[in-house]
Design an enzyme around this catalytic site. Structure first.
Site, short mmCIF file in Angstrom:
data_model
loop_
_atom_site.label_atom_id
_atom_site.label_comp_id
_atom_site.label_asym_id
_atom_site.label_seq_id
_atom_site.Cartn_x
_atom_site.Cartn_y
_atom_site.Cartn_z
N TYR A 73 -18.45 -12.93 23.45
CA TYR A 73 -17.14 -12.76 23.15
C TYR A 73 -16.91 -11.70 22.18
O TYR A 73 -16.01 -10.79 22.14
CB TYR A 73 -16.55 -14.04 22.37
CG TYR A 73 -15.10 -14.05 22.14
CD1 TYR A 73 -14.32 -14.50 23.01
CD2 TYR A 73 -14.57 -13.69 20.74
CE1 TYR A 73 -12.95 -14.31 23.01
CE2 TYR A 73 -13.29 -13.55 20.70
CZ TYR A 73 -12.35 -14.00 21.81
OH TYR A 73 -11.05 -13.75 21.37
N HIS A 116 -11.53 -10.66 12.75
CA HIS A 116 -11.34 -12.28 12.70
C HIS A 116 -12.96 -12.51 13.04
O HIS A 116 -13.70 -11.92 13.60
CB HIS A 116 -10.90 -12.69 14.06
CG HIS A 116 -9.35 -12.36 13.66
ND1 HIS A 116 -8.32 -13.52 14.93
CD2 HIS A 116 -8.52 -11.82 13.11
CE1 HIS A 116 -7.18 -13.16 14.34
NE2 HIS A 116 -7.20 -12.37 13.45
N PRO A 132 -8.10 -13.13 31.88
CA PRO A 132 -8.19 -12.61 30.48
C PRO A 132 -8.61 -13.60 29.59
O PRO A 132 -8.94 -13.50 28.31
CB PRO A 132 -6.40 -12.63 30.32
CG PRO A 132 -5.81 -13.48 31.16
CD PRO A 132 -6.73 -13.32 32.61
N TYR A 150 -7.72 -21.13 21.47
CA TYR A 150 -7.74 -21.40 22.60
C TYR A 150 -7.74 -22.97 22.80
O TYR A 150 -8.74 -23.61 22.57
CB TYR A 150 -9.06 -20.82 23.32
CG TYR A 150 -9.09 -19.28 23.27
CD1 TYR A 150 -9.51 -18.71 22.31
CD2 TYR A 150 -9.14 -18.73 24.48
CE1 TYR A 150 -9.72 -17.32 22.29
CE2 TYR A 150 -9.17 -17.29 24.75
CZ TYR A 150 -9.47 -16.67 23.51
OH TYR A 150 -9.48 -15.07 23.61
N LYS A 207 -11.80 -9.91 28.00
CA LYS A 207 -12.91 -8.77 28.35
C LYS A 207 -12.19 -7.37 29.18
O LYS A 207 -13.15 -6.59 29.29
CB LYS A 207 -13.86 -9.42 29.17
CG LYS A 207 -14.82 -10.31 28.36
CD LYS A 207 -16.03 -9.34 27.66
CE LYS A 207 -16.43 -10.29 26.55
NZ LYS A 207 -16.17 -9.89 25.17
P1 FAD Z 1 -4.88 0.30 33.19
O1 FAD Z 1 -4.49 0.09 31.92
O2 FAD Z 1 -4.34 -0.35 34.31
O3 FAD Z 1 -4.29 1.67 33.35
C1 FAD Z 1 -4.44 2.59 34.55
C2 FAD Z 1 -3.27 3.62 34.65
O4 FAD Z 1 -3.29 4.41 35.70
C3 FAD Z 1 -1.83 3.06 34.39
O5 FAD Z 1 -1.31 3.83 33.40
C4 FAD Z 1 -1.22 3.45 35.69
O6 FAD Z 1 0.13 3.80 35.49
C5 FAD Z 1 -1.99 4.72 36.25
N1 FAD Z 1 -2.01 4.95 37.60
C6 FAD Z 1 -2.27 4.00 38.47
N2 FAD Z 1 -2.06 4.51 39.76
C7 FAD Z 1 -2.07 5.82 39.59
C8 FAD Z 1 -1.86 6.89 40.53
N3 FAD Z 1 -1.80 6.65 41.72
N4 FAD Z 1 -1.79 8.05 39.99
C9 FAD Z 1 -1.74 8.37 38.60
N5 FAD Z 1 -1.88 7.30 37.61
C10 FAD Z 1 -1.99 6.04 38.31
N6 FAD Z 1 -6.80 -7.87 29.36
C11 FAD Z 1 -7.17 -8.74 28.11
O7 FAD Z 1 -8.36 -8.62 27.71
N7 FAD Z 1 -6.37 -9.62 27.44
C12 FAD Z 1 -5.11 -9.82 28.08
O8 FAD Z 1 -4.20 -10.41 27.69
C13 FAD Z 1 -4.54 -8.87 29.23
N8 FAD Z 1 -3.43 -9.12 29.78
C14 FAD Z 1 -2.87 -8.17 30.82
C15 FAD Z 1 -1.94 -8.44 31.40
C16 FAD Z 1 -1.32 -7.49 32.69
C17 FAD Z 1 -0.18 -7.65 33.18
C18 FAD Z 1 -2.35 -6.70 33.22
C19 FAD Z 1 -1.87 -5.65 34.22
C20 FAD Z 1 -3.93 -6.54 32.65
C21 FAD Z 1 -4.15 -7.42 31.45
N9 FAD Z 1 -5.39 -7.17 30.69
C22 FAD Z 1 -5.80 -8.20 29.51
C23 FAD Z 1 -6.30 -6.31 31.14
C24 FAD Z 1 -6.49 -5.24 30.44
O9 FAD Z 1 -5.12 -4.72 30.13
C25 FAD Z 1 -6.83 -4.04 31.32
O10 FAD Z 1 -8.36 -4.52 31.76
C26 FAD Z 1 -6.86 -2.50 30.77
O11 FAD Z 1 -5.47 -2.25 30.72
C27 FAD Z 1 -7.64 -1.87 31.51
O12 FAD Z 1 -7.54 -0.42 31.52
P2 FAD Z 1 -7.57 0.63 32.34
O13 FAD Z 1 -7.22 2.00 31.63
O14 FAD Z 1 -8.87 0.70 33.00
O15 FAD Z 1 -6.32 0.34 33.47
C1 DHB Z 2 -5.11 -11.72 23.82
C2 DHB Z 2 -5.48 -11.81 25.23
C3 DHB Z 2 -6.37 -12.48 25.88
O1 DHB Z 2 -6.57 -12.58 26.94
C4 DHB Z 2 -7.18 -13.34 24.90
O2 DHB Z 2 -8.33 -13.62 25.50
C5 DHB Z 2 -7.15 -13.33 23.35
C6 DHB Z 2 -6.06 -12.71 23.03
C7 DHB Z 2 -4.09 -10.98 23.31
O3 DHB Z 2 -3.09 -10.76 23.90
O4 DHB Z 2 -3.75 -11.39 22.12
#
Ligand code: FAD
Ligand code: DHB
Length: 404
Positions: A385, A72, A293, A201, A297
């Site tokens: 961004y 994009h 979100p 947005y 980021k």
């Molecule tokens: P996570 O993806 O949370 O991974 C952590 C992992 O550790 C998980 O698989 C979990 O099961 C595991 N875990 C937890 N505790 C334990 C334990 N005690 N022992 C072993 N394993 C464990 N970001 C955006 O930019 N846009 C979005 O739209 C967006 N939507 C989101 C919606 C939700 C519901 C959530 C929760 C987050 C969202 N985010 C979004 C944020 C983005 O998804 C996260 O920043 C990203 O997943 C971070 O990755 P991570 O690997 O650090 O954490």
């Molecule tokens: C999406 C999620 C976001 O938080 C964002 O800022 C843009 C796109 C998505 O899920 O596609």
């Protein structure tokens, strides 16, 4: 069992770290609490900064992303029924890639299945790091009723916001910063044609809305809802009606609707726990910070943390050079705070706050007009961004960051 690095958490941060370390010849174990199917069923982020795209390519997991992802080159911002486009290429010279977190995670799991020196354990229970403040840390967990112990040189806490790793750092050794927003995002995934080729947005008096996508037949939409609402209380029709009201007319008129294939609410919060290191335990991704979100980021920060951490751990393991891990926390946090600020700014500009005054509304409106009318403001937005450049080799780090 003995490994170089024990990684707790098999989300994007843990999996990418495992991949980068194994590419450098380190031995790793990933301990994930959930099943692989469960992890792959979570619908989350969708936008990759260009630096994250390049990091995934370097990790050897870019092939499907480059084939199936969507580049994009701009984004639309809308208010009061008028939309304008920020052209990323003109504003800062780099695009973003729209490719779902679910797909990134799937690609990483598949690459790890083929990687040397990597063990991935799903459904690991009671995972617990021990003695991380010593030279001989270890991690224990239970699987199928059997207790295991993993001795390692380093522990990586990639276990997300609700994980155990951050909690093992004594309270006196960490500082937490937090802002909880009084609303959440209700997200819907539907097998419909996206309403727009680029993301929209939209600021609206009824609340924020976002039109995003996964592919030509899969749309992702979000609307701002009060923090205490439940996804189940929204019917698909109610969701579509509300989304239509908030999008600019031109988009609303062509919006294709259909049954939701996923519907969930994400709360909005900014959170940082500093520092990101305690002895031989290093936090990365959501384990250490959360952003609302709006700035897209969360996933991108997980990638940049891991890139810095992998670089530091490889130097420590291969060359006995600990400068990279010593600087890790300051280096990662510098980027984290820029993203925290950007996500807060985007959130403040685009959402309807319950206690908002007419004065506050006017400020939001003028902020958007400022971006519309000023190439300099567009550059400021676009460069963050689409992703700030990663710091180069840590030897060249600015002293002020290095000493933070
Ligand atoms: P996570 O993806 O949370 O991974 C952590 C992992 O550790 C998980 O698989 C979990 O099961 C595991 N875990 C937890 N505790 C334990 C334990 N005690 N022992 C072993 N394993 C464990 N970001 C955006 O930019 N846009 C979005 O739209 C967006 N939507 C989101 C919606 C939700 C519901 C959530 C929760 C987050 C969202 N985010 C979004 C944020 C983005 O998804 C996260 O920043 C990203 O997943 C971070 O990755 P991570 O690997 O650090 O954490
Ligand atoms: C999406 C999620 C976001 O938080 C964002 O800022 C843009 C796109 C998505 O899920 O596609």
């Amino acid at each position: 069992m003995n490994v170089d690095v024990a990684i707790i958490g098999g989300g994007p941060a843990g999996l990418l770290l495992a991949r980068l370390l194994s590419q450098a010849g380190a031995s790793v174990i990933v301990l994930e609490r959930q099943s692989r199917d469960y992890v792959l069923s979570r619908i989350r982020a969708g936008v990759l900064e260009w630096g994250a795209v390049e990091t995934l390519r370097q990790a050897g997991v870019g092939e499907r992303m480059d084939r199936e992802g969507y580049v994009h080159e701009g984004v639309s911002l809308a208010a009061a029924n008028a939309a304008f486009r920020v052209d990323f290429m003109k504003a800062c010279g780099q695009p973003v890639m729209v490719y779902g977190q679910t797909e990134v995670t799937r690609d990483l799991y598949e690459a790890l299945d083929r990687s040397d020196g990597v063990v991935v354990v799903q459904q690991a229970e009671d995972v617990q790091p021990h003695d991380v403040e010593t030279e001989r840390p270890f991690v224990t967990y239970r699987k199928d009723g059997i207790e295991h112990r993993i001795d390692c040189q380093f522990v990586a806490g990639c276990d997300g916001f609700h994980g155990v790793c951050r909690q093992t750092i004594p309270k006196a050794m960490r500082t937490e910063y937090e802002r909880v927003y009084p609303f959440g995002w209700l997200g819907v995934l539907s097998r419909t044609e996206p309403v727009s080729d680029e993301l929209i947005y939209a600021q609206h008096e009824r609340g924020f809305a976002l039109a995003s996508m996964r592919n030509a037949n899969l749309s992702r939409y979000y609307i701002q809802v009060p923090a205490d609402q439940k996804a189940e209380s929204w019917s698909d029709n109610e969701f579509w009606d509300e989304l239509r009201r908030r999008l600019p007319d031109e988009a609303a008129e062509t919006l294709e609707t259909g049954p939701s294939v996923e519907k969930s609410i994400a709360p909005l919060r900014s959170f940082v726990s500093e520092p990101m290191r305690y002895g031989r335990l290093f936090l990365a991704g959501d384990a250490s910070h959360i952003v609302p979100p709006t700035g897209a980021k969360g996933l991108n920060l997980a990638v940049s943390d891991v890139r810095y951490l992998a670089e530091g751990l490889v130097s420590a393991l291969k060359d006995d050079d600990e400068r990279g891990i010593d600087i890790y926390s300051a280096r990662a946090l510098d980027r984290v705070w820029r993203a925290i600020h950007f996500s807060w700014w985007m959130t403040s500009m685009m959402h309807r706050f319950p206690d908002q005054t007419p004065f506050d509304r006017r400020l939001q409106e003028v902020e958007l007009r400022r971006i519309r009318d000023s190439p300099a403001a567009q550059t400021l937005m676009a460069e963050i961004y689409t992703g700030l450049p990663y710091e180069g080799n840590f030897e060249h780090l600015d002293r002020s960051v290095a000493s933070a």
